[in-house]
Design an enzyme around this catalytic site. Structure first.
Site, PDB file in Angstrom:
ATOM      1  N   ASP C  32       9.201   4.233   3.938  1.00 22.65           N
ATOM      2  CA  ASP C  32       9.139   3.312   5.077  1.00 22.65           C
ATOM      3  C   ASP C  32      10.333   2.364   5.111  1.00 22.65           C
ATOM      4  O   ASP C  32      11.031   2.272   6.120  1.00 22.65           O
ATOM      5  CB  ASP C  32       7.859   2.458   5.014  1.00 22.65           C
ATOM      6  CG  ASP C  32       6.648   3.186   5.579  1.00 22.65           C
ATOM      7  OD1 ASP C  32       6.799   4.307   6.087  1.00 22.65           O
ATOM      8  OD2 ASP C  32       5.547   2.623   5.489  1.00 22.65           O
ATOM      9  N   ARG C 113       2.114 -11.470  -1.688  1.00 18.83           N
ATOM     10  CA  ARG C 113       2.771 -11.787  -0.407  1.00 18.83           C
ATOM     11  C   ARG C 113       3.268 -13.228  -0.372  1.00 18.83           C
ATOM     12  O   ARG C 113       4.295 -13.531   0.246  1.00 18.83           O
ATOM     13  CB  ARG C 113       1.812 -11.551   0.753  1.00 18.83           C
ATOM     14  CG  ARG C 113       1.475 -10.120   1.123  1.00 18.83           C
ATOM     15  CD  ARG C 113       2.211  -9.083   0.422  1.00 18.83           C
ATOM     16  NE  ARG C 113       1.952  -7.730   0.942  1.00 18.83           N
ATOM     17  CZ  ARG C 113       2.611  -6.662   0.520  1.00 18.83           C
ATOM     18  NH1 ARG C 113       3.560  -6.762  -0.418  1.00 18.83           N
ATOM     19  NH2 ARG C 113       2.341  -5.468   1.007  1.00 18.83           N
ATOM     20  N   ASP C 142      -1.039  -7.686   5.901  1.00 20.50           N
ATOM     21  CA  ASP C 142       0.203  -8.171   5.311  1.00 20.50           C
ATOM     22  C   ASP C 142       1.207  -8.655   6.333  1.00 20.50           C
ATOM     23  O   ASP C 142       1.982  -9.566   6.066  1.00 20.50           O
ATOM     24  CB  ASP C 142       0.787  -7.090   4.397  1.00 20.50           C
ATOM     25  CG  ASP C 142      -0.086  -6.912   3.168  1.00 20.50           C
ATOM     26  OD1 ASP C 142      -0.665  -7.924   2.723  1.00 20.50           O
ATOM     27  OD2 ASP C 142      -0.198  -5.795   2.653  1.00 20.50           O
ATOM     28  N   SER C 193      -1.718   5.201  -0.118  1.00 20.73           N
ATOM     29  CA  SER C 193      -0.608   4.249  -0.212  1.00 20.73           C
ATOM     30  C   SER C 193      -1.032   3.146  -1.173  1.00 20.73           C
ATOM     31  O   SER C 193      -2.210   2.784  -1.243  1.00 20.73           O
ATOM     32  CB  SER C 193      -0.280   3.680   1.170  1.00 20.73           C
ATOM     33  OG  SER C 193      -1.168   2.654   1.500  1.00 20.73           O
TER      34      SER C 193
END
Lengths: 424, 424, 424, 424
Positions: C32, C113, C142, C193
């Site tokens: 990605d 994060r 996210d 993922s």
């Protein structure tokens, strides 16, 4: 004359005759504690040190109380000025926590009990008193607070609660007083009992107790005018806060204890801060009291609005819960449970930004916060205005709504409680 | 004249031109929705059905609104009387939950939005409207409530929010109106916007918005007299509750919608129930509003005291939390989130015993609950009295205190946060 | 190849082509963000700085990631070691708050994060990047965390979310990659993922998502053995805490980041700290994930028991609420809402006394705290023992019970909900 | 032999010798209550009715207990089967409230005490007993529960607590027993005391008490195998719930009491549901106990996950708080405080949709919910999937984020607590 008491010592902190020599009496100068001063000497064969603590009660002449104690045989009589400690250590926390128990009661008595216990613990140690006596009955909150706090602050201290122990009613007390040469000044027309300090004045007894009766406030109130009798002219005052603490009144800096007492005067004049409360006592009873806390009401009203102004929605919602918890714990004689220190850490942190000026209108029983300013205000004129040049991005709204509402929409269409409701 | 809008459709519930034929417009008769009535026909090439819902707003002449809609080209114009549904289904919950958002706001607008969405969903279905249009801006709460509730109640419904979409400011709207023959009745002196229903009247805009300014209440208030101008004579009223719901006023039984409206009149006369609130909007803004909810304030004050009287300390503490949660969720457009049904189950259960009579004194802005009686009152005169013959067993107190205080005493003497505090 | 996107920029923090020159890309080295590195240069005509932050993810070779970024045209490629900051600033708070979202999830991703946003804000400023790009999709948490935190920490920063913007599915991405010479290393057999840092490894996608299916853990887990495959021999470890923070493992002092990673190894071996959770995303979706947080689970289990040991019942009850609030806010992208600072003040205050040693048994998926000691332990052998010489005063009990129960008894006999219940 | 007790009657619910004729004894058949049976006859000169209630304790032979009571002079000996009442009236509430006190304790004893009190009140009335005697000590929770509940359910009932009253230690009890021909069956090797019913088995005493010691589970456990000794083969079971209540196990419908007992067997075999807990007693003590509640743990794990699956984020967050409150109140002897009925109204309402099937893997101490299905599941594959054809509208996200984050961004940039933090 004195009937046999059914009272039995069951708590290990209760002092036993013969096991101590010197008792510190929390002495107010009133009938109860004056009778006590004599009664303890007589019944426990010990010396009595009388301690009177000034936390801003207005009714008392402290010097004459001291003299009265000495006249009644006190070994020593001490008057201790705790006004600033009370304001600077305890009342600041009450302000930061927007003190309110069950609707308007700023918790003057519970906070006063903490202060008195702190001072009494210190003085008992200084004067070598092994025992502390208080004048509370066996069905109130204050015995729980005094005995709880005193034995927490010093687990070796023992306590005496003569009112719980003796079998005298009001009439027997008067007879006992007369027999022992204790001055009796009966207020026959006012069957109320009061507890007073700078944070408020609480009245109990007589018609106040029973919720079915309308309490005759005119006879009850000591600090506050009735709205009906207060000035026809409004008064707008300004209070400045720094980190949650009031620091000036109408532009004049002053120490907190003084600021509170001035607000009592101002508020009393305008008849604000009077509440009837049917409160839930720690001991499981429900009783109505009448509370006058004009200064506290003004300061807390102002503080609460200022705090809201500088806090987010998340902060404001959680603070309501924290404040309510604080009030129940403070009322509930849990001041020294460690949980209170964490709550204080919480409220003190939030109050770091509660800085600014608040304008308050006082008028016939009403406290209205009419204007506020703060460097940390979250009001943002550019964002909020209806005008077209606003910086708020309205394009974002539809997307916000779709996602904000997604869970509600999904859930409602999977299980419809509304249908459920109207089915029955 | 009309500038290009930067508005883009991003939410999947936003209606798209050409994809529908009939739109239901929530029509108030004012400038915004009147312009909208024309604008939607023009911009979406669809038929418009105008719906005006009566939930007790006092300012409106509903018949003339209906006629105005028809004059502006509405295919149909409907006036729907939802006053009793509003009172009996929604306001009862507000009373039971002692509705209060952030200090005095009884949540009239958020509750009104639920009612309007319910009715609009039903009417849209009846009239075959695929789309519902509302008049809210892109920075307020009401767009969130309308779009959220409408798509929750019917996930197939689409919405239009013309004010968010077009690029007209107030001046452009007036020009548009004049050009299209829409009657304009500007109140230049009052730059405020209002939202009104039987549960309250909320004013926004102009000097109200900015907390630094003192709002000129005299110009702002529509329902309530200022305390200064209200009668010099107190009025004592009596409200009877049955299972949390007010059923009579001064001894006269009446339906709830009527009782509320009478309380508005009484309360308005005595100037009660007026609040300035710097509220936290759902969309993250802080704005001050002025709220008039005299009837709601009277009923909630009465209800809250009665509820306290019949509830234990445990119940009263938890109810504060539940009520606060209710208020944040109701304000926050979460009426149909299932969590609200559980909260309602909770509050309805507690309210089963909130039955009795409450005497309330109204005087110059003050609401004072002066006396209460209930078959379920937890005040027990025998237990509570100071008299000697009380049934309360004072012998139990010392033992209670020892154990009640044990954890506090143990913890304080193991780790002393008080020392910690004064060390720093 | 690339289909037209329906994506429209509606948020004012979204970067617009032509309005900036340099973009910081949060670069993981995966497909990605590698496609993104090229795509941003191509679509926004700007320079890209690639930032890879080390917060303890085990799978990555950071040097080769850096080289890959440079190969793909990054102007600069930065590897930033934030392991100690992450542990010492953020994970200490997680431990003190007994991090647990909805049953076992220690919040590794939400905390990661925060850390990444902090570092990225600093690096963007250093390198003069006006824009930050992240690789999150439009339906996850996210994006909310990154865009929220980045614009909070620097309101001038703009963001790009290419995955939200482009119209590529997985297959198109691969084609795009092949066309642009981006190395593709597909793991066809594992359709999952992952997001990983020292606090945990979260797996999503494929059969994990749907709660109806049993997730094939054997294929999914990356850190932890299955209990079935873990050692047949228990292992007892000892962790020492000082003021809530783990400071040594089995008697060996070490820094927190190392201690956590060692616990991951130990816990992974014994198959502990694996949870399936059907979590409520911020965006209103419900999705199941599989979480491996062996070290976090060990440390939090140990911490929680130690904290309970040194805390009163009042503290323990309120802490559950505070911790739950902390978890919902942390998950919900509210780390920088001021309310979190007050919660941290609360938890840090309580943790001042969370000092001591905890023995933990690890065995085939089980974490069992088997023994604890602390100087601040509230266990008091003298009070607690069943032996006769106990210091606990049993004489106080009957009195305690009478008063403790008074409200319940009174209320039950005034209004009997039990009868009510069985009437229906 | 018997030393003089220091015990004094202070509570008004304590029975006084000579004031009653017939006493109901809660009789377990063990040493304590057998000694009591004789001691009460001797010391109170009254008749004793022995009541043994079956709530699923496994250890007892109820018929031989009955016979033993009659042998020891009981006027009557009653065995009452309350298994189904216990499951259907009380344990359903525990399941719906995800019963968990302080980490894993499903509250078997507190719930058992409610059941016993209910039955005892009824039986006392039937047999004309004015007094009820229980075998609890003066420092535990159960005296509070029994005396509280019994006097709540019937305020006229008096109680006797012989263990609190007499001055016998364990050794004196044995001597008393031998002297009075009471069979003594001492388990010298197991110094533990147990309380058991179908909801769990709690062990106390000896090394269990002191948190510093590792409890020798091998000697302590009565229901559960150690994980080390449990099968090497996992077992997957399926439980079906209807409105929060388990109704079938592995596809077989059965009544709740049976389902629970089967889960105890299954769970015991796999060694699940064993906890050490350092619990906070109502009387202010902290003591460690060992709890075996395999069936409860399985059912609550399954219920909790299913409830989360069908509930929104708002519901799930608030339910945690409600459940925790429920657990503290249930533990704290407040079952009949009206607040519990409102909590039950809340949890019952939410549980209306907790319907579905749950697959649970049991393996060596681990309970893992591996799959769930429900008609009211909020998992929506179309919304959640990562695939491109998902119905989730990603275009809405950026707008959502901007507004969702607005308050945080505004507040952080007005007052920066982060700077504050690192300044110190």
């Amino acid at each position: 004359m004195q009937k046999e008491s059914t009272y039995q010592k069951v708590a290990s902190h209760e002092a036993i005759k013969g096991e101590f020599h010197k008792c510190l009496l929390l002495y107010s100068g009133g009938l109860d504690t004056s009778v006590m001063l004599t009664w303890i000497q007589e019944n426990y064969a010990c010396e009595v040190v009388a301690l009177t603590i000034d936390i801003g009660q207005t009714a008392d002449n402290l010097e004459s109380i001291k003299q009265k104690a000495l006249n009644l045989g006190a070994k020593e009589a001490i008057v201790y000025d705790a006004k600033d400690e009370f304001a600077d250590i305890l009342l600041v926390e009450a302000i930061k926590a927007n003190a309110d128990y069950q609707g308007g009661y700023a918790l003057s008595t519970p906070l006063g009990r903490v202060m008195i216990s702190k001072v009494a613990t210190k003085i008992a140690q200084q004067y070598g008193c092994e025992v502390i006596a208080h004048g509370c009955t066996g069905k109130g909150n204050d015995q729980v607070r005094f005995e709880g706090y005193l034995t927490t602050l010093n687990p070796k201290i023992k306590t005496i609660a003569p009112v719980r122990e003796w079998s005298m009613g009001r009439q027997e007390e008067i007879e006992y007083a007369e027999k022992h040469g204790i001055p009796v000044k009966q207020k026959k027309d006012r069957p109320y009992s009061y507890d007073e300090n700078m944070w408020g004045n609480t009245g109990e007894g007589g018609e106040i107790e029973d919720p079915k009766l309308i309490p005759p406030l005119k006879n009850i109130l000591q600090w506050c005018k009735l709205p009906e009798e207060s000035p026809d002219q409004e008064e707008i005052i300004e209070i400045e806060f720094c980190q949650g603490v009031p620091i000036s009144l109408n532009g004049q800096k002053m120490k907190l204890s003084e600021l509170i007492m001035r607000c009592n005067t101002l508020g009393g004049l305008h008849g604000v801060g009077v509440f009837h409360l049917i409160e839930d006592r720690i001991v499981g009873l429900k009783v109505r009291g009448v509370y006058e806390n004009p200064g506290a009401s003004i300061l807390i009203s102002a503080h609460k609005k200022l705090e809201q102004l500088v806090s987010t929605r998340e902060e404001n919602e959680l603070k309501s819960f924290i404040d309510n918890k604080w009030a129940y714990l403070t009322y509930g004689a849990k001041w020294y449970d460690p949980v209170m220190y964490h709550i204080h850490a919480y409220t003190n942190n939030q109050n770091k930004k509660v800085t600014g000026k608040v304008k308050i209108k006082l008028f016939k029983g009403n406290i209205t916060v009419v204007a506020l300013e703060s460097p940390y205000s979250l009001f943002n004129a550019d964002l909020a205005t209806f005008e077209k040049n606003a910086t708020f991005n309205q394009n974002a709204s539809a997307g916000f709504i779709e996602i904000y509402n997604l869970a509600q929409k999904t859930a409602f269409n999977v299980y419809n409680f509304e249908d459920e409701l109207f089915k029955n």
